[in-house]
Design a protein around this motif. Sequence first.
Motif, PDB file in Angstrom:
ATOM      1  N   ARG A 205     -12.689  17.518 -10.152  1.00 19.00           N
ATOM      2  CA  ARG A 205     -13.026  18.861 -10.606  1.00 19.00           C
ATOM      3  C   ARG A 205     -12.506  19.108 -12.029  1.00 19.00           C
ATOM      4  N   SER A 206     -11.249  18.712 -12.281  1.00 23.39           N
ATOM      5  CA  SER A 206     -10.724  18.988 -13.616  1.00 23.39           C
ATOM      6  C   SER A 206     -11.408  18.102 -14.652  1.00 23.39           C
ATOM      7  N   ARG A 209     -14.763  19.749 -15.396  1.00 22.22           N
ATOM      8  CA  ARG A 209     -14.609  20.939 -16.247  1.00 22.22           C
ATOM      9  C   ARG A 209     -14.323  20.557 -17.683  1.00 22.22           C
ATOM     10  N   HIS A 210     -13.490  19.522 -17.847  1.00 20.24           N
ATOM     11  CA  HIS A 210     -13.154  19.052 -19.183  1.00 20.24           C
ATOM     12  C   HIS A 210     -14.421  18.564 -19.892  1.00 20.24           C
TER      13      HIS A 210
END
Lengths: 231, 217
Positions: A205-206, A209-210
């Motif tokens: 997820r991160s 998003r990045h």
Amino acid sequence: MQLEDLGLWRDIASALSKSLFITIEVTVLASLVALCVAFVAGTAQLAPWRPVRWLARVYIETFRGTSALVQLFVMFYVLPLLGLRLSPLMVGVVGLGLNLGAYGSQVVRAGIVAIDRGQRDAAVALGLTGWQTLRRIVLPQAIPLMLPPFGNELIEMLKATSLVSLIALTDLTFAGNLFVEQRGHALDVYTALLFTYFILALPLRSLTRHLERRTRLIAGGLSDLATERPI
Amino acid sequence: MTFDWGYAWEILPAILRGAVVTIKLGLAIYAVALVGGLILAVVRLALTPALAHAVDQFTSFIRTTPPLIQLYVPFFILPQYGIVLSAEVTGVAVLGLHLATFTSEVYRAGIEAVPRTQWEAAIAIGLDPRRTWMRIILPQAARKVVPPLGNYLIGTIKSVPYLAVISVQDMLGTALNEASLSFRYYEPIALVGALYLVMSLIAAELVRFVERRYAAV
């Protein structure tokens, strides 16, 4: 009471940890299958030959048109009668790979289409062949755009692996169900399961998003693509 | 063993009844997702940043965990507290909520896609917030969200087989039921696969029709 609770959580953790590897294994292998299939079917949709485009469409419509769970059951129960016997692991990896590959192919197609027409015209003017244009000019620009939607697909893949518990593969969900059957504590077990999947998805997820922030800076990204398939 | 057309013909009526259940439940889940997503989107816009963040965390938890396990939670746990809901109601609520976390993103994107200048113009001609939303923003946002929400309808119908796991007699549930009586999985499951394909092709045609008529280009 407190000590008993601690013991229960330790039992749940040890029951789940044995199956953690299966879930990760299915996720990784099926994602690799999906990635290959997505590139083949995605580029085939844009191929200059009609039969190739037609084959790609049939594959994509079939796998996007039916439920992933039904596809797994068909592979598990119907294929053996046609003489093709696959192990549950193979059914999970190939089934989920083909399912998510069909969605991924739309990401690939949209990524290629998003590259400015002028880039292709310039490649023609330089005398590059179609294959060279794709490999040297279009894909290097398109792949960064595809990464965020692919990240979302990876999360969907992780979620979808829970379905393999229904074709007798001893993944996390299967282990959780077994524990509940034998010892009860449904609330504790299923809560633990939900959090395990959530934690497994956190790095994906991160990362997504990045990448989304970065591609938005480049070209507006393809963020709308991932909205096609919720489950 | 070969495909037994006689047996397939025999179970077809039951499977078709299951198909009707699938369509009904799919539409119910879709309705929950459409309304729930709108509520989530508006609530998030209306709340203070801290509360909006909390709602965000909750929805991303729902989004990133398997709906299959989300189904098990209320199905096995609520009865322990004396709350007995039918499998259908539980399933529609859970899958509806799961999908609502996705539709709320669509609404948000649709609202954000309305150009900033539209808000400014509304202020300039002296519209109050309610009218700005009802007359200016939502009508434009609505046209933008039609295509993605249309795709969700097909996605929703495909999520219904999950409910077979909690004993709902949808198309897959009926097929598994027939299979467990006859020990023949081939025909029931193959029928379900084929009928799903037909259903989704029809649904895709419908969505395309609605898109052509109502969506913004």
